[in-house]
Design a protein around this motif. Structure first.
Motif, PDB file in Angstrom:
ATOM      1  N   MET A   1     -76.738  49.128  35.245  1.00 22.46           N
ATOM      2  CA  MET A   1     -76.045  50.443  35.402  1.00 22.46           C
ATOM      3  C   MET A   1     -76.291  50.871  37.075  1.00 22.46           C
ATOM      4  N   GLY A   2     -75.096  51.242  37.621  1.00 19.07           N
ATOM      5  CA  GLY A   2     -75.267  51.746  39.064  1.00 19.07           C
ATOM      6  C   GLY A   2     -74.805  50.954  40.035  1.00 19.07           C
ATOM      7  N   ASN A   3     -74.630  49.673  39.937  1.00 21.04           N
ATOM      8  CA  ASN A   3     -74.282  48.728  40.946  1.00 21.04           C
ATOM      9  C   ASN A   3     -72.819  48.619  41.049  1.00 21.04           C
ATOM     10  N   ALA A   4     -72.161  49.182  42.163  1.00 23.00           N
ATOM     11  CA  ALA A   4     -70.706  49.007  42.183  1.00 23.00           C
ATOM     12  C   ALA A   4     -70.164  47.823  42.155  1.00 23.00           C
ATOM     13  N   SER A   5     -70.787  46.668  42.545  1.00 21.05           N
ATOM     14  CA  SER A   5     -70.235  45.259  42.415  1.00 21.05           C
ATOM     15  C   SER A   5     -70.108  45.111  41.018  1.00 21.05           C
ATOM     16  N   ASN A   6     -70.713  45.561  40.005  1.00 19.50           N
ATOM     17  CA  ASN A   6     -70.607  45.469  38.509  1.00 19.50           C
ATOM     18  C   ASN A   6     -69.190  45.909  38.067  1.00 19.50           C
ATOM     19  N   TYR A   7     -68.878  47.190  38.699  1.00 21.28           N
ATOM     20  CA  TYR A   7     -67.427  47.953  38.446  1.00 21.28           C
ATOM     21  C   TYR A   7     -66.402  47.113  38.941  1.00 21.28           C
ATOM     22  N   PHE A   8     -66.499  46.536  40.090  1.00 18.85           N
ATOM     23  CA  PHE A   8     -65.280  45.962  40.694  1.00 18.85           C
ATOM     24  C   PHE A   8     -65.260  44.514  40.478  1.00 18.85           C
ATOM     25  N   THR A   9     -65.830  43.949  39.575  1.00 17.35           N
ATOM     26  CA  THR A   9     -66.029  42.320  39.473  1.00 17.35           C
ATOM     27  C   THR A   9     -64.928  41.739  38.414  1.00 17.35           C
ATOM     28  N   ARG A 152     -80.094  56.560  40.553  1.00 16.87           N
ATOM     29  CA  ARG A 152     -80.927  56.251  39.509  1.00 16.87           C
ATOM     30  C   ARG A 152     -82.290  56.544  39.646  1.00 16.87           C
ATOM     31  N   TYR A 153     -83.377  56.911  38.787  1.00 17.80           N
ATOM     32  CA  TYR A 153     -84.735  56.891  39.114  1.00 17.80           C
ATOM     33  C   TYR A 153     -85.496  56.137  38.026  1.00 17.80           C
ATOM     34  N   SER A 161     -94.014  49.426  30.824  1.00 17.93           N
ATOM     35  CA  SER A 161     -93.022  50.261  30.330  1.00 17.93           C
ATOM     36  C   SER A 161     -92.470  51.307  31.383  1.00 17.93           C
ATOM     37  N   MET A 162     -91.241  51.560  31.258  1.00 19.68           N
ATOM     38  CA  MET A 162     -90.634  52.449  32.411  1.00 19.68           C
ATOM     39  C   MET A 162     -89.571  53.271  31.564  1.00 19.68           C
ATOM     40  N   LEU A 163     -89.426  54.530  32.270  1.00 20.02           N
ATOM     41  CA  LEU A 163     -88.331  55.492  31.730  1.00 20.02           C
ATOM     42  C   LEU A 163     -87.271  55.595  32.881  1.00 20.02           C
ATOM     43  N   TYR A 164     -86.060  55.626  32.596  1.00 19.72           N
ATOM     44  CA  TYR A 164     -85.106  55.451  33.593  1.00 19.72           C
ATOM     45  C   TYR A 164     -83.885  56.643  33.274  1.00 19.72           C
ATOM     46  N   ALA A 165     -83.426  57.318  34.271  1.00 12.87           N
ATOM     47  CA  ALA A 165     -82.408  58.327  34.233  1.00 12.87           C
ATOM     48  C   ALA A 165     -81.418  58.191  35.503  1.00 12.87           C
ATOM     49  N   GLY A 166     -80.150  58.325  35.150  1.00 16.13           N
ATOM     50  CA  GLY A 166     -79.259  58.042  36.217  1.00 16.13           C
ATOM     51  C   GLY A 166     -78.035  58.915  36.102  1.00 16.13           C
ATOM     52  N   ALA A 167     -77.117  58.814  37.155  1.00 21.09           N
ATOM     53  CA  ALA A 167     -75.674  59.308  36.848  1.00 21.09           C
ATOM     54  C   ALA A 167     -74.792  58.528  38.012  1.00 21.09           C
ATOM     55  N   ALA A 168     -73.340  58.184  37.460  1.00 19.53           N
ATOM     56  CA  ALA A 168     -72.507  57.388  38.171  1.00 19.53           C
ATOM     57  C   ALA A 168     -71.108  58.281  38.297  1.00 19.53           C
ATOM     58  N   THR A 169     -70.421  57.906  39.121  1.00 14.75           N
ATOM     59  CA  THR A 169     -69.147  58.491  39.073  1.00 14.75           C
ATOM     60  C   THR A 169     -68.148  57.332  39.893  1.00 14.75           C
ATOM     61  N   SER A 198     -70.638  58.991  34.335  1.00 18.01           N
ATOM     62  CA  SER A 198     -71.590  58.640  33.266  1.00 18.01           C
ATOM     63  C   SER A 198     -72.864  58.967  33.366  1.00 18.01           C
ATOM     64  N   LEU A 199     -73.783  59.385  32.364  1.00 14.12           N
ATOM     65  CA  LEU A 199     -75.233  59.637  32.553  1.00 14.12           C
ATOM     66  C   LEU A 199     -75.949  58.555  31.732  1.00 14.12           C
ATOM     67  N   VAL A 200     -77.060  58.094  32.173  1.00  6.85           N
ATOM     68  CA  VAL A 200     -77.775  57.093  31.386  1.00  6.85           C
ATOM     69  C   VAL A 200     -79.147  57.753  31.339  1.00  6.85           C
ATOM     70  N   LEU A 201     -79.862  57.477  30.115  1.00  3.29           N
ATOM     71  CA  LEU A 201     -81.398  57.840  29.921  1.00  3.29           C
ATOM     72  C   LEU A 201     -81.939  56.626  29.075  1.00  3.29           C
ATOM     73  N   GLY A 202     -83.106  56.345  29.172  1.00  5.48           N
ATOM     74  CA  GLY A 202     -83.220  55.185  28.571  1.00  5.48           C
ATOM     75  C   GLY A 202     -85.037  54.766  28.759  1.00  5.48           C
ATOM     76  N   VAL A 203     -85.462  53.908  27.980  1.00  2.98           N
ATOM     77  CA  VAL A 203     -86.791  53.372  28.072  1.00  2.98           C
ATOM     78  C   VAL A 203     -86.775  51.882  28.024  1.00  2.98           C
ATOM     79  N   ARG A 204     -87.704  51.430  28.857  1.00  2.00           N
ATOM     80  CA  ARG A 204     -87.644  49.607  28.854  1.00  2.00           C
ATOM     81  C   ARG A 204     -89.179  49.425  28.522  1.00  2.00           C
ATOM     82  N   HIS A 205     -89.210  48.393  27.718  1.00  2.00           N
ATOM     83  CA  HIS A 205     -90.738  47.928  27.597  1.00  2.00           C
ATOM     84  C   HIS A 205     -90.712  46.439  27.445  1.00  2.00           C
ATOM     85  N   THR A 206     -91.571  45.953  28.228  1.00  2.00           N
ATOM     86  CA  THR A 206     -91.549  44.431  28.347  1.00  2.00           C
ATOM     87  C   THR A 206     -92.914  43.837  27.402  1.00  2.00           C
TER      88      THR A 206
END
Length: 207
Positions: A1-9, A152-153, A161-169, A198-206
């Protein structure tokens, strides 16, 4: 989430069946990759429709990285799409800046566009702040450009483990209809000229 190249691919070339690929060993910082894929075309055998070929050259040296790539796709007996990309990143201290330029051209002059993206990765506290801005320019259709912005942060709880939050338009022009892709698939459909957010909130664990 958050990479402009993903939106325009162009998502139709993200997966290539019936293909073989090669990645060379790294030599003096350079690495070559190549791919060839054969299309399945029962209606016009021998026309090479669906065939895809691509190659890229990567260079890494300390804080600097760069990559150039080209891809061709035979879409009809009379048309071949061509995709070009050039990207680079450089780290200044703990801050990394990146730039990406992409272009698409075809023989029939119906799919001509350019896309540009700028990104920053900035350490902040126990995590990383990610900023991204992209611009899409449609050279075949008037008033069909778009601009994407995101923030995004990523907050590190531990090494795994990581928490992440972000916004995109996305700011679509009157005749463009780009949406914001998620991690699991393409974006929801939007009407031409709409500006999705868009708003995104999540957690990632490896594990």
């Amino acid at each position: 989430m958050g990479n402009a190249s993903n939106y325009f691919t162009d998502n139709s070339v993200l997966r290539v069946n019936n293909s073989v690929s090669y990645a060379s060993p790294s030599y003096a910082g350079f690495k070559l990759r190549a791919l060839a894929g054969l299309g399945e075309n029962a209606t016009q055998p021998g026309a090479n429709i669906g065939n895809i070929h691509s190659a890229s050259l990567q260079y890494d040296s300390g804080r600097f990285s760069a990559n150039a790539a080209v891809e061709t796709r035979k879409t009809t007996a009379a048309n071949t799409d061509r995709f070009y990309a050039l990207g680079a990143s450089y780290a200044v201290g703990t801050v990394k800046a990146s730039v990406l330029a992409q272009a698409r051209r075809d023989d029939l002059d119906v799919a001509r566009n350019d896309a540009f993206e700028l990104g920053l990765s900035i350490p902040a506290g126990p995590g990383t702040l990610l900023l991204d801005a992209g611009r899409f320019r449609n050279r075949s259709v008037t008033d069909a450009d778009a601009t994407a912005l995101s923030i995004r942060y990523d907050y590190n709880l531990s090494k795994r483990s990581m928490l992440y939050a972000g916004a995109a338009t996305i700011r679509n022009s009157a005749r463009s209809r780009f949406g914001i892709n998620g991690n699991t698939g393409a974006a929801l459909a939007v009407a031409a000229g709409d500006d999705p957010r868009s708003l995104v909130l999540g957690v990632r664990h490896t594990f």
